[in-house]
Design a protein around this motif. Structure first.
Motif, PDB file in Angstrom:
ATOM      1  N   UNK A  19       2.961   6.093  -2.588  1.00 29.13           N
ATOM      2  CA  UNK A  19       4.210   7.045  -3.431  1.00 29.13           C
ATOM      3  C   UNK A  19       4.424   6.849  -5.104  1.00 29.13           C
ATOM      4  N   UNK A  20       4.068   5.706  -5.471  1.00 27.84           N
ATOM      5  CA  UNK A  20       4.036   5.122  -7.379  1.00 27.84           C
ATOM      6  C   UNK A  20       3.124   6.367  -8.005  1.00 27.84           C
ATOM      7  N   UNK A  21       1.827   5.979  -7.089  1.00 32.68           N
ATOM      8  CA  UNK A  21       0.570   7.501  -7.276  1.00 32.68           C
ATOM      9  C   UNK A  21       1.494   8.470  -7.360  1.00 32.68           C
ATOM     10  N   UNK A  22       1.034   9.636  -6.210  1.00 31.64           N
ATOM     11  CA  UNK A  22       1.780  10.444  -6.507  1.00 31.64           C
ATOM     12  C   UNK A  22       2.760  10.964  -6.987  1.00 31.64           C
ATOM     13  N   UNK A  23       3.488  10.317  -7.398  1.00 28.91           N
ATOM     14  CA  UNK A  23       5.100  10.833  -8.960  1.00 28.91           C
ATOM     15  C   UNK A  23       4.146  10.156  -9.992  1.00 28.91           C
ATOM     16  N   UNK A  24       3.572   9.768 -10.133  1.00 33.29           N
ATOM     17  CA  UNK A  24       2.822   9.356 -11.630  1.00 33.29           C
ATOM     18  C   UNK A  24       2.367  11.574 -11.446  1.00 33.29           C
TER      19      UNK A  24
ATOM     20  N   UNK B 262       0.836  -1.137   0.044  1.00 30.99           N
ATOM     21  CA  UNK B 262      -0.034   0.101  -0.177  1.00 30.99           C
ATOM     22  C   UNK B 262       0.331   1.604  -0.220  1.00 30.99           C
ATOM     23  N   UNK B 263       2.137   1.385   0.559  1.00 34.35           N
ATOM     24  CA  UNK B 263       2.836   2.749   1.288  1.00 34.35           C
ATOM     25  C   UNK B 263       3.044   2.952  -0.474  1.00 34.35           C
ATOM     26  N   UNK B 264       3.774   1.760  -1.198  1.00 32.40           N
ATOM     27  CA  UNK B 264       4.987   2.107  -2.503  1.00 32.40           C
ATOM     28  C   UNK B 264       3.911   2.286  -3.745  1.00 32.40           C
ATOM     29  N   UNK B 265       2.515   2.059  -3.552  1.00 29.85           N
ATOM     30  CA  UNK B 265       1.460   2.296  -4.022  1.00 29.85           C
ATOM     31  C   UNK B 265       1.109   3.494  -4.323  1.00 29.85           C
TER      32      UNK B 265
END
Length: 232
Positions: free
Chosen positions: A220-225, A215-218
């Motif tokens: 972070x990835x969503x923020x980056x996207x 969840x934490x990784x997703x």
């Protein structure tokens, strides 16, 4: 009924409640510390974190129901019901879907338990009134104190051991969500506390349950996207 001389018991704040409060500041009128899309992303992630902590959902890697449906509040139950009806979607899909309404739903839950109160404000040149929210009592949100206590508390487990205490996992998950959404940078902490927090979060992340790490990784990835997606 309240016993004379005693304060009425307050309903414990949950991960999404605490994220919402940490993501906002202001006395007379709440103001978000970061862009509204990031607040929504964090609230969505925190709502999913609550269900993971309660072992009501699992990540395999799709999100699926795994518990008995004994959620402590209506909002959690509503989300779990949707997961049961739409089982099989990945974490990113759920973050995007829940993010559409997560901020408003968490704010409503805080209003129901009397942590926030709606207040009328001027509608500006259009006239009338608009909705705004403020803390129901002074000092309702103290993210600085909570984070400082978390980052400086004595470690009770070895640096390589898995963290298993539910309340500790919830606190760490909240801190990681604040970090991944950029809220943590907007909360004023002494520099040495902030540095210690960064170090501790790096050491904690591999030691929390795998579903929460995903969840934490997703998040972070969503923020980056979102940061590289052009806005039209």
């Amino acid at each position: 009924m309240t016993v004379s001389g005693q304060e009425p018991a307050r309903i414990p704040l949950r991960v999404a409640d605490r994220f919402f409060l940490a993501a906002h500041t202001g006395e007379q009128r709440l103001s978000a510390r970061v862009d509204g899309a990031l607040v929504a992303l964090g609230c969505a992630g925190a709502l999913l974190a609550e269900l993971i902590l309660e072992e009501e959902i699992a990540v395999t890697p799709s999100v699926r129901p795994s518990g008995k449906g004994r959620c402590p509040d209506f909002l959690s139950w509503t989300i779990l019901r949707e997961v049961r009806q739409e089982s099989g979607h990945d974490m990113r899909t759920w973050l995007e879907y829940l993010g559409q309404t997560a901020t408003e739903k968490v704010r409503a839950r805080l209003t129901i338990i009397d942590v926030l109160r709606e207040v009328p404000v001027s509608g500006g040149w259009r006239g009338g009134t608009a909705a705004a929210w403020q803390f129901a009592e002074d000092g309702a949100s103290k993210p600085e104190a909570d984070l400082e206590a978390l980052f400086t508390s004595v470690e009770t487990a070895g640096g390589s051991g898995m963290i298993t205490v539910p309340s500790r996992i919830a606190e760490i998950s909240l801190a990681l969500l604040l970090r991944e959404t950029g809220v943590l940078r907007q909360i004023r902490l002494p520099k040495h506390i902030a540095r210690q927090g960064e170090y501790r979060m790096e050491s904690w992340e591999p030691r929390i349950p795998g579903a929460l790490r995903s969840l934490i990784n997703e998040v972070g990835a969503a923020r980056g996207q979102a940061a590289i997606t052009p806005r039209h």
